[in-house]
Design an enzyme around this catalytic site. Structure first.
Site, PDB file in Angstrom:
ATOM      1  N   ALA A  72       0.844  -1.196   0.000  1.00  0.00           N
ATOM      2  CA  ALA A  72       0.000   0.000   0.000  1.00  0.00           C
ATOM      3  C   ALA A  72       0.877   1.243   0.000  1.00  0.00           C
ATOM      4  O   ALA A  72       2.024   1.207   0.459  1.00  0.00           O
ATOM      5  CB  ALA A  72      -0.910  -0.009   1.222  1.00  0.00           C
ATOM      6  N   GLY A 115       0.617  -5.003   1.012  1.00  0.00           N
ATOM      7  CA  GLY A 115      -0.542  -5.051   0.117  1.00  0.00           C
ATOM      8  C   GLY A 115      -0.226  -5.748  -1.202  1.00  0.00           C
ATOM      9  O   GLY A 115      -1.116  -6.293  -1.850  1.00  0.00           O
ATOM     10  N   GLU A 118      -0.757  -9.264  -0.503  1.00  0.00           N
ATOM     11  CA  GLU A 118      -2.208  -9.452  -0.351  1.00  0.00           C
ATOM     12  C   GLU A 118      -2.916  -9.421  -1.706  1.00  0.00           C
ATOM     13  O   GLU A 118      -3.864 -10.168  -1.937  1.00  0.00           O
ATOM     14  CB  GLU A 118      -2.768  -8.366   0.577  1.00  0.00           C
ATOM     15  N   GLU A 138       4.157  -5.094   7.446  1.00  0.00           N
ATOM     16  CA  GLU A 138       3.403  -3.976   8.041  1.00  0.00           C
ATOM     17  C   GLU A 138       3.764  -3.718   9.494  1.00  0.00           C
ATOM     18  O   GLU A 138       3.725  -2.580   9.970  1.00  0.00           O
ATOM     19  CB  GLU A 138       1.895  -4.248   7.946  1.00  0.00           C
TER      20      GLU A 138
END
Ligand code: HXC
Length: 264
Positions: A72, A115, A118, A138
């Protein structure tokens, strides 16, 4: 074989169609394909457009030759608050990926972190180059995975290995990803898109309705009752934006220094 590359200046996702498949490429190399909310929305929009395109039977998702994605967009998230995330539910843009009908296969060269890992796990298969690296780092930013990492990795790998990677942030190899069951195939460096395209082309030649329904059924087996866990994870993820550690972790990353966490 016809091919059309749709690319405009600043387009965060580009794609090309050829021989019944589409190759969709994340295109923010300057920030290592960091997944802004705009990028995820655009990606979902393209995959839905491809769903409606009769010339296409399956897609390949790639980040290019050097990396898949660094996760992200930390710059976009750093100054956000728990309240603003709760109010705007920004991560709901990821939900649109779950309703893509046609199969899409992630081809991972280099790293798929946070992310990025993910996103790969949210696709239908993952073909990884042998030197690919996966990870959920993270924790080192004072946050946790927020787009399915805690749920999909745990379902595939089990509690014991998932805990390790999510709580330590340590990256893991393509071989370990394969052992944990999140990787469909490991191929020599530089061959991930080629192998993913081969599989996508095989699928594209099959009867389309049978493919759509078979994908739906496999997802039901793998992701039955996943929604509840995803919402729980998202809510905890938002709540970490009320902590000092999140501000410290992200500011430290952006200022290229080591974070000093206080546990608050
Ligand atoms: C925003 C990022 C970024 C990210 C890298 N950049 N990752 N910007 N968001 N996730 C930017 C850097 O700030 C830098 O900008 C430029 O991209 C190049 O990065 P470098 O670090 O110099 O590149 P490199 O040496 O190749 O190292 C790559 C890397 C490292 C190992 C991937 O960048 C890294 O550790 N990135 C963060 C990985 C991470 O923590 N991911 C989790 C994010 S949170 P400048 O301006 O200096 O050129 C997350 C939450 C998921 O994913 C929630 C649900 C989606």
């Amino acid at each position: 074989m016809t091919s059309s590359m749709k690319e405009g200046a600043g387009d965060s996702v580009v794609y090309e169609k050829a021989g019944g498949i589409a190759i969709v490429r994340l295109n923010r190399p300057e920030v290592r394909n960091a997944l802004s909310f705009g990028l995820i929305s655009r990606l979902a929009e393209i995959l839905h457009e491809l769903d409606a395109d009769e010339s296409i039977g399956a897609s390949v998702l790639t980040g290019g030759e050097k990396f898949f994605s660094a996760g992200a967009d930390i710059k976009e998230m750093a100054g956000r608050s728990m309240a603003s995330f709760e109010k705007h539910d920004d991560f709901s843009v990821w939900d649109a990926l779950a309703s893509v009908g046609k199969p899409f296969i992630s081809a991972v060269e280099g790293y798929a972190y946070g992310g990025g890992c993910e996103l790969a796990m949210a696709s239908d298969m993952i073909v990884a180059a042998e030197d690919a690296r996966f990870g959920q780092p993270e924790i080192d930013l004072g946050i946790m995975p927020g787009a399915g990492g805690t749920q999909r990795l745990t379902r595939a790998a089990g509690k014991y290995r998932s805990m390790r990677y999510i709580l330590t942030g340590e990256p893991f190899s393509a071989a370990e990803a394969e052992r944990m069951g999140i990787v469909t195939a490991v191929v020599p460096k530089g061959q991930a898109v080629r192998e993913a395209s081969r599989i996508a082309a095989l699928i594209s030649a099959k009867p389309r309705t049978a493919v759509l329904l078979a994908k739906k059924a496999v997802r039901r087996a793998a992701e039955n009752q996943l929604t509840e866990g995803l919402l729980f994870e998202r809510s905890l993820f938002y709540s970490l934006f009320a902590t000092l550690d999140q501000k410290e972790g992200m500011n430290a990353f952006l200022n290229k220094r080591k974070p000093e966490f206080k546990g608050e």
